[in-house]
Design a protein around this motif. Structure first.
Motif, PDB file in Angstrom:
ATOM      1  N   MET A 151      10.130   0.930   6.417  1.00  0.00           N
ATOM      2  CA  MET A 151       9.450   2.234   6.497  1.00  0.00           C
ATOM      3  C   MET A 151      10.413   3.404   6.379  1.00  0.00           C
ATOM      4  O   MET A 151      10.046   4.475   5.978  1.00  0.00           O
ATOM      5  CB  MET A 151       8.749   2.383   7.856  1.00  0.00           C
ATOM      6  CG  MET A 151       7.421   1.751   7.922  1.00  0.00           C
ATOM      7  SD  MET A 151       6.138   2.750   7.151  1.00  0.00           S
ATOM      8  CE  MET A 151       4.711   2.034   7.892  1.00  0.00           C
ATOM      9  N   LYS A 152      11.692   3.148   6.761  1.00  0.00           N
ATOM     10  CA  LYS A 152      12.584   4.282   6.936  1.00  0.00           C
ATOM     11  C   LYS A 152      12.790   5.090   5.672  1.00  0.00           C
ATOM     12  O   LYS A 152      12.692   6.311   5.699  1.00  0.00           O
ATOM     13  CB  LYS A 152      13.916   3.785   7.511  1.00  0.00           C
ATOM     14  CG  LYS A 152      14.566   2.649   6.740  1.00  0.00           C
ATOM     15  CD  LYS A 152      15.661   1.988   7.540  1.00  0.00           C
ATOM     16  CE  LYS A 152      16.286   0.867   6.716  1.00  0.00           C
ATOM     17  NZ  LYS A 152      16.934  -0.093   7.541  1.00  0.00           N
ATOM     18  N   ASN A 153      13.091   4.398   4.556  1.00  0.00           N
ATOM     19  CA  ASN A 153      13.332   5.169   3.343  1.00  0.00           C
ATOM     20  C   ASN A 153      12.039   5.744   2.793  1.00  0.00           C
ATOM     21  O   ASN A 153      12.057   6.766   2.120  1.00  0.00           O
ATOM     22  CB  ASN A 153      14.020   4.300   2.305  1.00  0.00           C
ATOM     23  CG  ASN A 153      15.465   4.038   2.679  1.00  0.00           C
ATOM     24  OD1 ASN A 153      16.069   4.832   3.390  1.00  0.00           O
ATOM     25  ND2 ASN A 153      16.007   2.924   2.241  1.00  0.00           N
ATOM     26  N   LYS A 154      10.939   5.088   3.045  1.00  0.00           N
ATOM     27  CA  LYS A 154       9.658   5.625   2.562  1.00  0.00           C
ATOM     28  C   LYS A 154       9.396   6.968   3.227  1.00  0.00           C
ATOM     29  O   LYS A 154       8.857   7.881   2.601  1.00  0.00           O
ATOM     30  CB  LYS A 154       8.513   4.653   2.899  1.00  0.00           C
ATOM     31  CG  LYS A 154       8.676   3.274   2.319  1.00  0.00           C
ATOM     32  CD  LYS A 154       8.579   3.299   0.797  1.00  0.00           C
ATOM     33  CE  LYS A 154       8.532   1.912   0.194  1.00  0.00           C
ATOM     34  NZ  LYS A 154       9.751   1.156   0.383  1.00  0.00           N
ATOM     35  N   THR A 155       9.735   7.065   4.514  1.00  0.00           N
ATOM     36  CA  THR A 155       9.534   8.347   5.203  1.00  0.00           C
ATOM     37  C   THR A 155      10.326   9.438   4.514  1.00  0.00           C
ATOM     38  O   THR A 155       9.833  10.545   4.318  1.00  0.00           O
ATOM     39  CB  THR A 155       9.971   8.227   6.672  1.00  0.00           C
ATOM     40  OG1 THR A 155       9.397   7.076   7.233  1.00  0.00           O
ATOM     41  CG2 THR A 155       9.553   9.457   7.463  1.00  0.00           C
ATOM     42  N   TYR A 172       4.434   5.582  -5.299  1.00  0.00           N
ATOM     43  CA  TYR A 172       4.542   5.559  -6.770  1.00  0.00           C
ATOM     44  C   TYR A 172       3.466   6.434  -7.406  1.00  0.00           C
ATOM     45  O   TYR A 172       3.705   7.164  -8.365  1.00  0.00           O
ATOM     46  CB  TYR A 172       4.414   4.130  -7.298  1.00  0.00           C
ATOM     47  CG  TYR A 172       5.702   3.348  -7.237  1.00  0.00           C
ATOM     48  CD1 TYR A 172       5.757   2.097  -6.615  1.00  0.00           C
ATOM     49  CD2 TYR A 172       6.860   3.847  -7.803  1.00  0.00           C
ATOM     50  CE1 TYR A 172       6.932   1.380  -6.556  1.00  0.00           C
ATOM     51  CE2 TYR A 172       8.053   3.138  -7.739  1.00  0.00           C
ATOM     52  CZ  TYR A 172       8.078   1.902  -7.120  1.00  0.00           C
ATOM     53  OH  TYR A 172       9.252   1.198  -7.058  1.00  0.00           O
ATOM     54  N   GLY A 173       2.247   6.314  -6.841  1.00  0.00           N
ATOM     55  CA  GLY A 173       1.141   7.098  -7.385  1.00  0.00           C
ATOM     56  C   GLY A 173       1.424   8.595  -7.320  1.00  0.00           C
ATOM     57  O   GLY A 173       1.222   9.332  -8.280  1.00  0.00           O
ATOM     58  N   ILE A 187       0.839  -1.210   0.000  1.00  0.00           N
ATOM     59  CA  ILE A 187       0.000   0.000   0.000  1.00  0.00           C
ATOM     60  C   ILE A 187       0.864   1.245   0.000  1.00  0.00           C
ATOM     61  O   ILE A 187       0.652   2.186  -0.782  1.00  0.00           O
ATOM     62  CB  ILE A 187      -0.963   0.002   1.214  1.00  0.00           C
ATOM     63  CG1 ILE A 187      -2.000  -1.106   1.065  1.00  0.00           C
ATOM     64  CG2 ILE A 187      -1.641   1.359   1.366  1.00  0.00           C
ATOM     65  CD1 ILE A 187      -2.835  -1.329   2.292  1.00  0.00           C
ATOM     66  N   VAL A 188       1.850   1.243   0.876  1.00  0.00           N
ATOM     67  CA  VAL A 188       2.726   2.427   0.968  1.00  0.00           C
ATOM     68  C   VAL A 188       3.460   2.637  -0.353  1.00  0.00           C
ATOM     69  O   VAL A 188       3.565   3.757  -0.857  1.00  0.00           O
ATOM     70  CB  VAL A 188       3.714   2.278   2.135  1.00  0.00           C
ATOM     71  CG1 VAL A 188       4.762   3.374   2.085  1.00  0.00           C
ATOM     72  CG2 VAL A 188       2.989   2.290   3.464  1.00  0.00           C
ATOM     73  N   ASP A 189       3.945   1.535  -0.930  1.00  0.00           N
ATOM     74  CA  ASP A 189       4.640   1.640  -2.222  1.00  0.00           C
ATOM     75  C   ASP A 189       3.718   2.209  -3.282  1.00  0.00           C
ATOM     76  O   ASP A 189       4.115   3.067  -4.082  1.00  0.00           O
ATOM     77  CB  ASP A 189       5.146   0.269  -2.677  1.00  0.00           C
ATOM     78  CG  ASP A 189       6.415  -0.135  -1.951  1.00  0.00           C
ATOM     79  OD1 ASP A 189       6.814  -1.304  -2.054  1.00  0.00           O
ATOM     80  OD2 ASP A 189       6.993   0.736  -1.276  1.00  0.00           O
TER      81      ASP A 189
END
Lengths: 534, 786
Positions: free
Chosen positions: B1-5, A33-34, A27-29
């Motif tokens: 999660m770290k790089n997503k943040t 991306y979106g 979901i986060v990806d």
């Protein structure tokens, strides 16, 4: 067999153990991306309109330029993937004793990289095609072509990836054994990324504000775009066939020729390099280390922690890079946000000036959390050295204090540099500087302690591949909680000193909550963890 | 999660920027865009020999590529006789796309090229001759082909090195052409006026007055010509921007200016290289830049060149707010400070580089182009009174604006000048911050034969007794084309006794008691009751209350002004406006209490107005002659947001139910006007759009005693006045444009408390809808001016 090998490679990519975590990651990806695609499409359509006023050929050239950029980025983005897929020790050991033909392995590797390349190109190029076509009323065949484009160009991209893999692998091996050069290379890369981010953000903000964009569009740049549209093969030839319908036969020949050559070259190189890899024993170069002088235990521990952080290749391009980039990124993000908010919410910020301080503090803490999260596997990083931790005649808590202190100190130093940059650019007030430093310090140490606890818990369960969720939670929960408290209190006009006092108090409470049972938890945790982490 | 943040953090500025951008609604009030000017190779005077074959007339329109031209911009040619005879000296015929001049009989004509609409025009004098002619043109002065007045004016003096203390007498070099050319002939002077001397084709100025020189061809004395012009005594010729500064801003008492050049924007002055950068090469020899431009740094030096002065408008609130430091906030900028006569000779002064917000951005709340606080000089009008922090008020009423030409003094004539604050543009909202075009302050001043356009306000006339505007066209302004009033006012008389009748009970008070008291029945209690709905609002109650806030003004101190033979075209609100000061209770003492409480929750140490207003000294305006209002507009396009700046909607609109509040939700002046106009049959409906000709407006709120007499207008048809009671609508909620936001009605009640309770008054076209869809023809002005 090829399919099985492919599935094996894809499965090894994923690292989350539980289904829920895999779903969350997906979901986060998707969201990220979106958002990126939306951003990319918006920039493209806005710039496309600008180019269109100069000439329709320029706007077409602009599309070619972007597709070329995507192709180049996907090639370089696939390089680490290709290296990892081909030069996997685990793979070598696993497949050596199985009845798998070398050709099958090579084909599966090629396909693995090809499919990843296609995926990356698909995500970023198809929206551009749709944006280009929608603004020009293209017909259905055009959109069908846009869906097949990644598959067609993917062959060329994969071929180039494997051609470049040879020097890349050589360079990787070389850098690995020359640490100073590693640092220089990472420094250059990091600086380049920061400058690029700054440039793109500036460009985007100018687009939105529409004030200085005209300076970009001079005749020289337009001529460059026009010539690029004619000569950027195989993209140009492919687009000539399906969009311009111009010189179809010659374009087809060019595209086919380039593609076939790249496929053949890729397989030849793959064959050669994989054979060499299988046949050669990797002789570890035995370096004669200089004689280390005997240090006091404390100093030795400190040195060990520095070595673990700064001599760890994995950390070089994550933790250390972030330490360097944090001041630049944080300054760029905060200064641009401040400008945007003053433009869009000027009234609010004049009557509630603490709002911007609260936001700046939150962003600073979020950047800290990103950096601190890189060092949340402090115990795991010991590797085989963990047995030494368990057996050496220094208390576990003392060892862990040093283990936390070193990355915390480095992180706080980066935070200080960040705050100095921000205050020198008048992006934050002096109050925010000091409060940010105090809360940042407490937060960094708390995160590292929490990460340590999490690491110990995971290792107790011998589950090496899981990441600590509690520390991840704290890294996000605390900044947002402080932000909410700050905003609410600002609106109800609590004096700012009270707000800061409450925030510091909350951080201290969290810190005390973590630090008070420190000794007890460390001792118990160490006793419960097995002797080896391998 | 770290790089997503990290990725999310890096994406945040982009997302915020997009969200901010997509929420911006850019306000547009699209107006017709015409050609900028006409280019040709003709001089002021030309000669055409009588022949059968026609002469091809050639000219090219100068177009701004940024805009789409409106219809009616094709070039057309016409001629008229210089004398009043009906003899046909020449004809103009159109053959396909070309125009030809056929010279038929000897005589003098004026050849005019204009766009079809007639809004842009250029002329030259033509002598039709049989045997020969002498044609004279000035050589050392730029040609002027756009004069409205009859003769060109030269100043007696030139400046040396732009130094007003170093003048030399000017001279006029003549380009003398004798026809037929193959007979190169000498000329002899037949007569010469006393105030000039002549030698070697050069006229030296001796003194002021009308100058005449008659020349004859040496070999044929019957070929003669007389060349006349005016020399302005003590006048100084201005050839560029620095000459202009020397005669105006840098001169303590000012000089009489005779403008001999166009002073234009960068776009209309300099050529560009391939990269779009301006280069030091002129587009036309009759145009120089308004400003000193550094090509390397791409910057101007206006900060050190403009004229700053303390506003003459009521600025008591500013003084109360800032006390000793008030001067910095009451400074008006004027591009040109004129203290003596100014003769424009048909040339243009365009202060686009100073006035237009080139570095501005679209304000996310108002949707208007707002200037950059550091980089743009014109920041909009000063504050008359505001509510909230001075720098970011919730509501603000405006004072005096920045100016292009500030005329200060008595007995000054401004003649034959084209003044504009910006280049052509197609959105009237972009003129919001561009200032007034010309502002008069003094007695017995005259503006004549001039074109005023492209500002927030066109002509502003305050405290200027016996002002005359004659034969002018005022057009394309964001707010009003002509605004008149007085800076002086009569304060509230605290001893004035009045009666308030409420619920059948009549109570008598003096003004001080009623307005200031917090005990017993008083204004604070009354307005608080109106706000919370406990007091029933009636017109008689409001009239009783307003009586205390009004002052009496003796007719002896009224000022007078006249508008004669003028055209008004394309305003954002109305053509003519009579100003008056807002004079509500809040301006007297900061009451009612709930306003004070609101401010104290949002600000520390709120500064409340203390008796800052009153009844403005009235003006009596006479409109006469062939004065016309070409000011039809879609009534829904009238935007009153430039009368009051409000950001209350921005602050409070996100509370309540979150919907945006617009000005019409709590200041419904336009909707009320439309409703009244419709009821009186004064709205012209065309293809689904409702048009009104917005001629004259009288500000309401405070008492407006000004009067207008338009009985002597020869052709215009103006309606009777329409009284629009905005205050009653706001206080009762009737007539408000509904909003789903609950705060809108509360805001509406606050407006009359600050503004006052008197009606606004409007004069529109009558029901003949005279001049609908027509545009003013410059030729009318030229013919009158000759």
């Amino acid at each position: 067999m090829i399919l099985d090998l492919l599935i094996k490679d894809f499965k090894e990519e994923g690292s989350e153990s539980t289904l829920s975590k895999r779903v969350i990651k997906m979901i986060v990806d998707t969201i990220i991306y979106g958002l990126f695609i939306a951003l990319e499409t918006y920039i493209f359509i806005s710039l496309d309109r600008k180019f269109e006023t100069f000439s329709s050929n320029s706007s077409y050239g602009f599309l070619v330029l972007l597709l070329l950029l995507i192709l180049v980025l996907s090639i370089f983005g696939s390089l680490p993937l290709a290296r990892k897929a081909l030069y996997k020790t685990k793979d070598k050991l696993l497949l050596a004793s199985r009845p798998v033909l070398k050709d099958e392995i090579i084909i599966s590797k090629y396909l693995y990289v090809y499919l990843n390349t296609v995926k990356n190109i698909f995500i970023f190029s198809v929206p551009l095609f749709i944006g280009f076509g929608a603004t020009r009323g293209m017909m259905v065949p055009y959109y069908v072509f846009s869906l097949f484009y990644p598959f067609l160009i993917g062959f060329f991209g994969t071929g180039i990836t494997f051609i470049l893999l040879v020097p890349y692998q050589k360079g990787h091996e070389f850098l690995k054994s020359h640490y100073i050069l590693q640092i220089i290379a990472s420094g250059i890369l990091v600086t380049g990324i920061c400058l690029l981010y700054n440039y793109v953000l500036d460009l985007f903000l100018n687009l939105v504000m529409n004030t200085q964009l005209d300076q970009m569009f001079n005749q020289g740049f337009i001529s460059f775009i026009d010539s690029l549209s004619r000569n950027a093969h195989p993209i140009s030839s492919l687009l000539n066939i399906f969009i311009l319908s111009d010189n179809i036969l010659s374009s087809l020949c060019i595209f086919a020729g380039i593609t076939i050559v790249s496929i053949v070259l890729a397989f030849v190189i793959l064959n050669l390099t994989y054979s060499l890899y299988l046949d050669n024993e990797t002789k570890k170069s035995i370096k004669y280390h200089k004689q280390y002088k005997v240090d006091k235990p404390l100093m030795a521990l400190i040195k060990k922690e520095f070595i673990l952080i700064f001599r760890n290749t994995n950390f070089l391009f994550s933790y250390i890079a972030l330490i360097i980039m944090q001041p630049i990124f944080a300054t760029t993000v905060i200064s641009s946000l401040n400008s945007l908010l003053y433009v869009n919410l000027g009234m609010f910020l004049t009557y509630f000036p603490e709002l911007i301080n609260g936001l700046n503090l939150t962003l600073i803490l979020l950047f800290i959390s990103v950096i601190a999260s890189q060092t949340m596997e402090l115990i795991k990083n010991e590797g085989t050295g963990f047995i030494n931790m368990k057996t050496m005649p220094i208390s576990y808590s003392k060892q862990c204090i040093i283990k936390i202190a070193i990355p915390s100190t480095v992180s706080v130093f980066s935070l200080l540099v960040t705050l100095i940059c921000l205050i020198s650019l008048n992006q934050i007030t002096l109050t925010v500087f000091f409060i940010g430093l105090i809360i940042g310090m407490i937060f960094t140490i708390s995160l590292n302690i929490s990460g340590l606890y999490g690491n110990i818990n995971i290792l107790k369960k011998a589950n090496m591949d899981t990441k600590s969720s509690s520390s991840s939670l704290i890294s996000l929960l605390l900044p947002f909680s402080l932000a909410i408290i700050h905003f609410v209190m600002t609106f109800i006009r609590i004096p700012s000193w009270s707000i800061y006092l409450i925030e510091i108090s909350l951080c201290l409470i969290l810190f005390l909550y973590l630090i008070i049972p420190f000794k007890k938890r460390i001792i118990k945790g160490f006793l419960d963890i097995g002797g080896s982490l391998i | 999660m770290k790089n997503k943040t990290l990725y999310i953090l890096l994406l945040i500025p982009f997302v915020i920027a997009i969200l901010g951008f997509v929420n911006i609604v850019i306000l547009e009030n699209t107006i017709a865009v015409d050609i900028i000017s006409i280019n040709w190779d003709y001089r002021e005077n030309e000669g055409f020999k009588i022949r059968n074959e026609g002469y091809l007339l050639e000219a090219t329109p100068v177009i701004d590529d940024e805009f789409t031209l409106s219809e009616g911009n094709d070039l057309v040619w016409s001629i008229r006789n210089q004398d009043s005879s009906s003899r046909v000296y020449a004809e103009v015929k159109q053959e396909e796309d070309d125009y030809y001049l056929y010279a038929l009989n000897e005589g003098d004509i004026i050849v005019t090229c204009s766009n079809e609409k007639g809004t842009v025009s250029k002329s030259f004098n033509a002598k039709i001759y049989e045997d020969g002619a002498i044609i004279i043109n000035p050589r050392n002065f730029a040609p002027t082909n756009s004069m409205i007045s009859s003769s060109r004016k030269y100043g007696l003096y030139n400046l040396v090195d732009h130094d007003p203390n170093n003048k030399v007498k000017a001279s006029l070099e003549l380009d003398i052409q004798v026809y037929p050319e193959d007979n190169l002939q000498e000329v002899e002077v037949i007569s010469l006026s006393d105030n000039i001397s002549y030698s070697n084709a050069t006229i030296d100025f001796v003194s002021g007055g009308e100058a005449t020189i008659s020349l004859a061809a040496s070999s044929n004395k019957f070929i003669q010509t007389t060349y006349s012009f005016d020399i302005v005594d003590n006048g100084v010729n201005v050839y560029d921007y620095n000459d202009l500064l020397a005669c105006t801003n840098y001169s303590s008492e000012g000089e009489i200016v005779c403008l001999q050049i166009n002073l234009e924007s960068l776009n209309n002055t300099y050529q560009k290289d391939d990269n779009g950068n301006y280069i030091d090469s002129y587009l036309n020899e009759d145009t120089r830049l308004f400003g000193n431009y550094d090509f390397s740094t791409k910057s101007f030096n206006f900060k050190n060149e403009v004229y700053y002065f303390e506003t003459t408008y009521n600025h008591e609130y500013i003084e109360q707010y800032f006390e000793d430091d008030y001067l910095a906030y009451s400074q008006v900028i004027s591009a040109i400070h004129v203290q003596k006569d100014f003769y424009g000779n048909g040339f243009t002064i365009n202060i686009h580089e100073l006035a237009y917000p080139k570095n501005g951005t679209i304000d996310s709340y108002s949707g208007k182009l707002k200037p950059n606080k550091e980089l743009d000089m014109f920041q909009g009008p000063l504050t008359f009174v505001s509510l909230g922090l001075f720098e970011e008020p919730f509501v603000k009423a405006y004072g005096q604006d920045n100016i292009n030409m500030y005329v200060e003094g008595d007995n000054i004539t401004i003649d034959d000048i084209k003044l504009r604050n910006t280049n052509n543009l197609d959105n009237l909202f972009n003129l919001e911050y561009t200032g007034s075009v010309i502002d008069f302050y003094g007695s017995n001043n005259t503006l004549k034969n001039s074109l005023i356009s492209n500002g927030r306000t066109g002509v502003r006339v305050f405290s200027s007794n016996n002002f005359t505007m004659d034969n002018c066209l005022v057009s394309t302004c964001r707010e009003f084309l002509f605004k008149i009033g007085n800076n002086e006012y009569q304060k509230i008389d605290p001893d004035k006794v009045g009666t308030v009748t409420y619920q059948g009970e009549s109570m008598s008070f003096d003004a001080d008691t009623f307005l200031n008291s917090t005990e017993g029945y008083n204004a604070d209690l009354l307005f608080t009751g109106i706000f919370d709905g406990s007091v029933n609002v009636t017109q008689s109650l409001l009239d009783d209350v307003q009586y205390f806030l009004d002052s009496e003004v003796s007719e002896d101190i009224y000022t007078n002004a006249t508008i004669k033979d003028c055209y008004f075209y394309q305003s954002g609100i109305f053509s003519i406006a009579f100003d008056t000061y807002f004079a509500g209770l809040y301006l007297y003492n900061g009451y009612p209490t709930f306003v004070r409480e609101l401010l104290s929750t949002l600000m520390d140490d709120a500064v409340l107005p203390d008796d800052i207003s009153g009844t403005q000294i009235p003006v009596h305006l006479t409109i006469e002659g062939d004065t016309r209002f070409y000011d039809y507009k879609d009534v829904d396009s009238i935007d009153a947001s430039c009368l009051i700046e409000e950001r209350l909607g921005e602050l409070l609109g996100s509370f309540g139910d979150g919907s945006k509040i617009s000005l019409e939700n709590y200041f419904p002046i336009v909707s009320l006007l439309k409703s009244q106009a419709s009821q009186n049959g004064l709205v012209y409906n065309d293809e689904g759009t409702s048009y009104v000709n917005s001629a004259i407006a009288f500000y309401g709120g405070g008492l407006n005693l000004s009067t207008v007499d338009y009985s002597s207008i020869t052709t215009e048809a103006i309606s009777d006045s329409l009284n629009v009671d905005v205050a009653y609508a706001c206080l009762t909620g009737q007539g408000l444009v509904p909003s789903s936001n609950q705060y809108a009605k509360h805001l509406a009640k606050c407006i009359p408390i600050a503004m006052g309770l008197h009606d606004f008054k409007f004069y529109l076209n009558d029901d003949t809808f005279y001049l609908f869809n027509e545009t003013p023809d410059l030729n009318d002005l030229i013919i009158r001016g000759q």
